[in-house]
Design an enzyme around this catalytic site. Structure first.
Site, PDB file in Angstrom:
ATOM      1  N   GLN A   1      -2.227   2.842   9.964  1.00 33.46           N
ATOM      2  CA  GLN A   1      -0.928   2.750   9.273  1.00 33.46           C
ATOM      3  C   GLN A   1       0.148   3.592   9.973  1.00 33.46           C
ATOM      4  O   GLN A   1       1.332   3.319   9.833  1.00 33.46           O
ATOM      5  CB  GLN A   1      -1.039   3.213   7.807  1.00 33.46           C
ATOM      6  CG  GLN A   1      -1.884   2.333   6.920  1.00 33.46           C
ATOM      7  CD  GLN A   1      -3.280   2.892   6.799  1.00 33.46           C
ATOM      8  OE1 GLN A   1      -3.831   3.409   7.769  1.00 33.46           O
ATOM      9  NE2 GLN A   1      -3.873   2.786   5.632  1.00 33.46           N
TER      10      GLN A   1
ATOM     11  N   ASP B   1      -1.684  11.027  -2.344  1.00 35.86           N
ATOM     12  CA  ASP B   1      -2.047   9.949  -3.264  1.00 35.86           C
ATOM     13  C   ASP B   1      -2.374  10.480  -4.655  1.00 35.86           C
ATOM     14  O   ASP B   1      -2.276   9.763  -5.648  1.00 35.86           O
ATOM     15  CB  ASP B   1      -3.212   9.139  -2.698  1.00 35.86           C
ATOM     16  CG  ASP B   1      -2.733   8.357  -1.486  1.00 35.86           C
ATOM     17  OD1 ASP B   1      -2.657   8.945  -0.389  1.00 35.86           O
ATOM     18  OD2 ASP B   1      -2.375   7.178  -1.662  1.00 35.86           O
TER      19      ASP B   1
ATOM     20  N   ARG C   1      -6.883  -0.121  -7.035  1.00 35.50           N
ATOM     21  CA  ARG C   1      -7.202   0.910  -6.040  1.00 35.50           C
ATOM     22  C   ARG C   1      -7.342   2.245  -6.788  1.00 35.50           C
ATOM     23  O   ARG C   1      -6.463   2.604  -7.567  1.00 35.50           O
ATOM     24  CB  ARG C   1      -6.108   1.004  -4.948  1.00 35.50           C
ATOM     25  CG  ARG C   1      -6.123  -0.227  -4.025  1.00 35.50           C
ATOM     26  CD  ARG C   1      -5.335   0.006  -2.760  1.00 35.50           C
ATOM     27  NE  ARG C   1      -5.979   0.963  -1.880  1.00 35.50           N
ATOM     28  CZ  ARG C   1      -5.359   1.526  -0.837  1.00 35.50           C
ATOM     29  NH1 ARG C   1      -4.084   1.256  -0.579  1.00 35.50           N
ATOM     30  NH2 ARG C   1      -5.989   2.366  -0.051  1.00 35.50           N
TER      31      ARG C   1
ATOM     32  N   ALA D   1       0.918   5.194  -2.096  1.00 35.38           N
ATOM     33  CA  ALA D   1       0.793   5.544  -3.511  1.00 35.38           C
ATOM     34  C   ALA D   1       1.974   5.090  -4.375  1.00 35.38           C
ATOM     35  O   ALA D   1       1.786   4.483  -5.440  1.00 35.38           O
ATOM     36  CB  ALA D   1       0.613   7.059  -3.626  1.00 35.38           C
TER      37      ALA D   1
ATOM     38  N   ARG E   1       0.857  -1.188   0.000  1.00 32.67           N
ATOM     39  CA  ARG E   1       0.000   0.000   0.000  1.00 32.67           C
ATOM     40  C   ARG E   1       0.890   1.234   0.000  1.00 32.67           C
ATOM     41  O   ARG E   1       2.111   1.126   0.118  1.00 32.67           O
ATOM     42  CB  ARG E   1      -1.033  -0.006   1.137  1.00 32.67           C
ATOM     43  CG  ARG E   1      -0.683  -0.642   2.430  1.00 32.67           C
ATOM     44  CD  ARG E   1       0.382   0.045   3.222  1.00 32.67           C
ATOM     45  NE  ARG E   1       0.120   1.453   3.408  1.00 32.67           N
ATOM     46  CZ  ARG E   1       1.027   2.366   3.643  1.00 32.67           C
ATOM     47  NH1 ARG E   1       2.315   2.037   3.745  1.00 32.67           N
ATOM     48  NH2 ARG E   1       0.715   3.631   3.796  1.00 32.67           N
TER      49      ARG E   1
END
Ligand code: MRU
Length: 363
Positions: A204, A245, A90, A54, A52
């Site tokens: 995270q 992102d 995603r 970007a 995960r």
């Protein structure tokens, strides 16, 4: 960056020609490396967040195209359908579609090509994307460290930096985006301390950013997401650095949900709010980020459950009444006018269309 003293990247190709990644679902409690041998498995790894962040999603997508090449055995139709699934795994981070499109435009499909050399070109292009992104993050560190140095020169005391989510090396290949200036400052001997937002729902910050800072020996403190405003009101935050992102043409920033609230607090308290990103995270096709950036909505279980260590096992525990519905927007958009500056590999620029286009436009 170091894991128990050994240097790692987040993604690499092994001797069997398969891709290996650090499976981030188990951190910080277990360090697990996953071998990914097919494009379908890469789609799953991206969707389910084994990988995960970007930049890493983009690089994983590029290697996914290489795996799609292996899986397709010369069929253009199979290759196309595998690549289409990768591209949408995603939606918010623009790096995924950017990397997949670059693979297609520079190498293309299998039609009319020698299978072996085509596959080699796919692998080489993915390797190139990986090394370019790694270098961009390193340069973000070298550019961004000037902001920390300036604060230290004025303050002559530890520089307190607040960050949200994980925009560290785990979200990239190495160095990180938001953390790159922090690591560089630490390397240069500037005293820094990082306030680590836990970043619900998937935590995270607490799980990944805290772990990586600890591994590199950078002083830090984990805080509940709601604490940042209080710290800023009491002069305990010198600057905020977050990742991105997707950043629109006029400088609106999509980043992990809750980033906007940190920007609001920073603005109200005169705390500089910086966004660190490589030029691959700009999307010049979009101007009004609030209206146009697609915001991923994830499963409600991520809100209703929290993952942690219990009796040596990584387990999920229920936090609210099982029957209560939950809503899980994964990202929000911070408007350009709240952003003090964008730290890119090409310099620190204003979150303004002309500055962005002049830095990214030529790419
Ligand atoms: O949902 P995630 O964990 O992929 O979200 C990650 C973030 O929002 C990061 O801050 C981001 O990707 C920017 S840095 C590469």
């Amino acid at each position: 960056m170091l894991v128990d003293g050994k240097a790692y990247h987040t993604i690499w190709v092994n001797e069997r020609g398969s891709v290996e990644v650090i499976d981030q679902r188990y951190l910080p409690h277990k360090f697990v490396v996953e071998e990914i041998s097919s494009a379908d498995a890469m789609v799953k790894a991206i969707k389910e967040m084994h990988v995960r962040g970007a930049i890493l999603i983009g690089v994983a997508g590029a290697y996914g195209v290489y795996l799609a090449g292996r899986d397709s055995r010369g069929s253009g139709e199979v290759f196309e359908s595998l690549v289409s699934a990768l591209k949408v795994a995603r939606p918010t981070a623009v790096n995924l579609s950017w990397a997949v499109e670059r693979m297609l435009s520079r190498v293309g499909g299998p039609e009319g090509r020698d299978a072996e050399s085509w596959l080699l070109r796919l692998r080489e292009e993915a390797d190139r994307i990986k090394s370019e992104e790694l270098l961009r993050c390193k340069m973000i560190g070298e550019e961004g460290v000037r902001i920390i140095e300036d604060i230290y020169d004025r303050k002559k005391d530890t520089v307190n930096i607040l960050t949200h989510c994980n925009a560290g090396w785990l979200a990239c290949v190495d160095y990180g985006t938001a953390t790159a200036p922090v690591y560089e400052a630490h390397r240069r001997g500037i005293p820094v301390h990082v306030w680590v937002d836990e970043t619900r729902p998937r935590n995270q910050g607490a799980r990944l950013t805290a772990w990586e800072l600890l591994q590199q020996g950078v002083p830090h403190t984990v805080i509940a997401d709601n604490t940042g405003g209080h710290l800023m009101q009491h002069g305990m935050v010198d600057l905020v650095i977050v990742g991105a992102d997707r950043v629109s043409r006029r400088g609106d920033v999509a980043n992990k949900i809750g980033t906007y609230l940190k920007a609001l607090s920073a603005r109200d308290n005169g705390v500089p709010f910086y966004v660190a990103l490589p030029t691959s995270s700009f999307d010049l096709s979009i101007s009004d980020g609030l209206k146009e950036i697609p915001i991923e909505v994830r499963g409600e279980e991520e809100v209703k459950y929290a993952r942690g260590l219990y009796d040596g096992e990584v387990v999920d525990v229920l936090l609210c009444p099982e029957a209560s519905p939950a809503l899980n927007y994964a990202f929000d958009v911070t408007p350009f006018y709240m952003v003090t500056g964008l730290i890119t590999e090409k310099g620190i620029i204003a979150a303004k269309e002309d500055a962005i286009v002049s830095v990214v436009g030529g790419q």
